[in-house]
Design a protein around this motif. Sequence first.
Motif, short mmCIF file in Angstrom:
data_model
loop_
_atom_site.label_atom_id
_atom_site.label_comp_id
_atom_site.label_asym_id
_atom_site.label_seq_id
_atom_site.Cartn_x
_atom_site.Cartn_y
_atom_site.Cartn_z
N ASP A 2 36.80 46.40 43.35
CA ASP A 2 37.67 45.25 43.12
C ASP A 2 39.08 45.73 42.77
O ASP A 2 39.27 46.46 41.79
CB ASP A 2 37.05 44.44 41.97
CG ASP A 2 37.80 43.18 41.63
OD1 ASP A 2 39.02 43.14 41.84
OD2 ASP A 2 37.16 42.24 41.14
N ALA A 3 40.08 45.33 43.55
CA ALA A 3 41.46 45.75 43.30
C ALA A 3 41.95 45.28 41.94
O ALA A 3 42.74 45.95 41.27
CB ALA A 3 42.38 45.23 44.40
N ASP A 4 41.51 44.10 41.52
CA ASP A 4 41.93 43.59 40.22
C ASP A 4 41.42 44.47 39.08
O ASP A 4 42.10 44.67 38.08
CB ASP A 4 41.45 42.15 40.03
CG ASP A 4 42.13 41.20 41.00
OD1 ASP A 4 43.28 41.47 41.38
OD2 ASP A 4 41.51 40.20 41.40
N TYR A 50 48.59 43.55 45.80
CA TYR A 50 49.64 43.56 44.77
C TYR A 50 50.41 42.26 44.86
O TYR A 50 50.94 41.89 45.92
CB TYR A 50 50.58 44.75 44.96
CG TYR A 50 51.74 44.75 43.98
CD1 TYR A 50 51.57 45.21 42.68
CD2 TYR A 50 52.99 44.24 44.36
CE1 TYR A 50 52.63 45.20 41.78
CE2 TYR A 50 54.05 44.23 43.46
CZ TYR A 50 53.86 44.70 42.17
OH TYR A 50 54.90 44.66 41.28
N ASN A 51 50.50 41.56 43.74
CA ASN A 51 51.21 40.29 43.67
C ASN A 51 52.43 40.46 42.74
O ASN A 51 52.25 40.77 41.55
CB ASN A 51 50.28 39.20 43.15
CG ASN A 51 50.94 37.82 43.11
OD1 ASN A 51 51.89 37.60 42.37
ND2 ASN A 51 50.39 36.90 43.89
N GLU A 52 53.61 40.30 43.29
CA GLU A 52 54.83 40.56 42.52
C GLU A 52 54.90 39.75 41.24
O GLU A 52 55.39 40.22 40.21
CB GLU A 52 56.07 40.29 43.38
CG GLU A 52 56.30 41.31 44.48
CD GLU A 52 57.61 41.08 45.20
OE1 GLU A 52 58.36 40.15 44.79
OE2 GLU A 52 57.90 41.82 46.16
N GLU A 53 54.40 38.52 41.30
CA GLU A 53 54.48 37.64 40.13
C GLU A 53 53.40 37.99 39.11
O GLU A 53 53.69 38.18 37.92
CB GLU A 53 54.34 36.19 40.57
CG GLU A 53 54.46 35.18 39.43
CD GLU A 53 54.37 33.75 39.91
OE1 GLU A 53 54.16 32.86 39.05
OE2 GLU A 53 54.53 33.50 41.12
N LEU A 54 52.15 38.07 39.57
CA LEU A 54 51.04 38.33 38.65
C LEU A 54 51.01 39.77 38.16
O LEU A 54 50.47 40.04 37.08
CB LEU A 54 49.71 37.97 39.33
CG LEU A 54 49.53 36.50 39.73
CD1 LEU A 54 48.19 36.31 40.45
CD2 LEU A 54 49.61 35.59 38.51
N SER A 66 53.69 41.79 37.67
CA SER A 66 55.07 42.17 37.37
C SER A 66 55.19 43.32 36.37
O SER A 66 56.23 43.97 36.26
CB SER A 66 55.86 40.96 36.85
OG SER A 66 55.26 40.45 35.67
N ASP A 67 54.09 43.60 35.64
CA ASP A 67 54.11 44.71 34.69
C ASP A 67 53.83 46.05 35.36
O ASP A 67 53.92 47.10 34.73
CB ASP A 67 53.09 44.47 33.57
CG ASP A 67 51.68 44.30 34.11
OD1 ASP A 67 51.52 43.73 35.22
OD2 ASP A 67 50.73 44.74 33.44
N LEU A 68 53.48 45.98 36.65
CA LEU A 68 53.21 47.19 37.42
C LEU A 68 54.26 47.35 38.51
O LEU A 68 54.89 46.39 38.94
CB LEU A 68 51.82 47.13 38.07
CG LEU A 68 50.61 47.03 37.13
CD1 LEU A 68 49.34 46.88 37.95
CD2 LEU A 68 50.53 48.26 36.22
N VAL A 69 54.41 48.57 38.97
CA VAL A 69 55.32 48.86 40.08
C VAL A 69 54.49 49.28 41.28
O VAL A 69 53.60 50.13 41.16
CB VAL A 69 56.31 49.98 39.71
CG1 VAL A 69 57.22 50.30 40.90
CG2 VAL A 69 57.13 49.59 38.49
#
Length: 324
Positions: A226-228, A248-252, A254-257
């Motif tokens: 699971d990617a999550d 990868y979701n830019e909004e959800l 956002s704490d990751l790059v």
Amino acid sequence: MKLQQLRYIWEVAHHDLNVSATAQSLYTSQPGISKQIRLLEDELGVEVFSRSGKHLTRITPAGEAILKTAGEILRKVESIKQVAQEFSNEKKGSLSLATTHTQARYALPKIIETFIDRYPDVSLHMHQGTPMQISEMAADGTVDFAVATEALELFSDLIMMPCYRWNRCIVVPKNHPLCQVSRLTLEDVAKHPLVTYVFGFTGRSKLDEAFIERGLAPKVVFTAADADVIKTYVRLGLGVGIIAKMAYNEELDSDLVALDASHLFQSSTTKIGFRRGTFLRGYMYEFIELFAPHLTREVVTDALNRHSKAEVEELFSTIDLPTY
């Protein structure tokens, strides 16, 4: 020999020889199933299942051959029902598909939303599992469609059609040293502990091949389907994550790059597969086209009429697939 008896032995074999569980799933009695199996075995003169007392212990060699034919008969019966339903009510029925978490979570939601809006009287059933489980469910007729990146090619009786290509990205916390690298190399990535997919999931083989070709042996400290889950452990500082870019979701997140890794690993191809000989109803064609617009009814029909895996692959060899 009765069709009901064939269904009973098929269902028992697919419920781990648990007659009680089979009876519950079929809304009938355990003694009734046991009696019908015995009557079938008496008629055939061979045992389908070996027994220890009242318990079924394994499928006999004769049973394996009988079950294979029984499965084909039951699928033909289901096709007959599908044909009848298509003519009686073309917008009512059911559709079942098996897929991985990544497809279910990131690729399919909008397609399913649109499909349900167009076909409110079609009941949609989704099964999740490993690519091997998904392929097996399509091959034995448990589901109509399998959507996966791995394992479909292992089953020769599946018609597989390419839907899209996808790339990977590296996910790291903000201020991670890799964020300072202008263009990542595999050597850069291999210096850090990795968190990625379980082998056999979501194009993992492409990832392993890339490192092996460069003579690198990265330290994979954690794997998940699971990617999550992978992103969760990246947040905990366990390692550098390698996931499908679509996950990868830019909004959800956002704490990751997310760092581009399309130049590090070969892209993978997600395919949709179904058993050869399957009768596709009108809404099934539409579901396929919603998921992969280049797979029109005409193209899918052409694939159905091809006689071998090689001929199907030739049909799609010149198609320019979208890449995500």
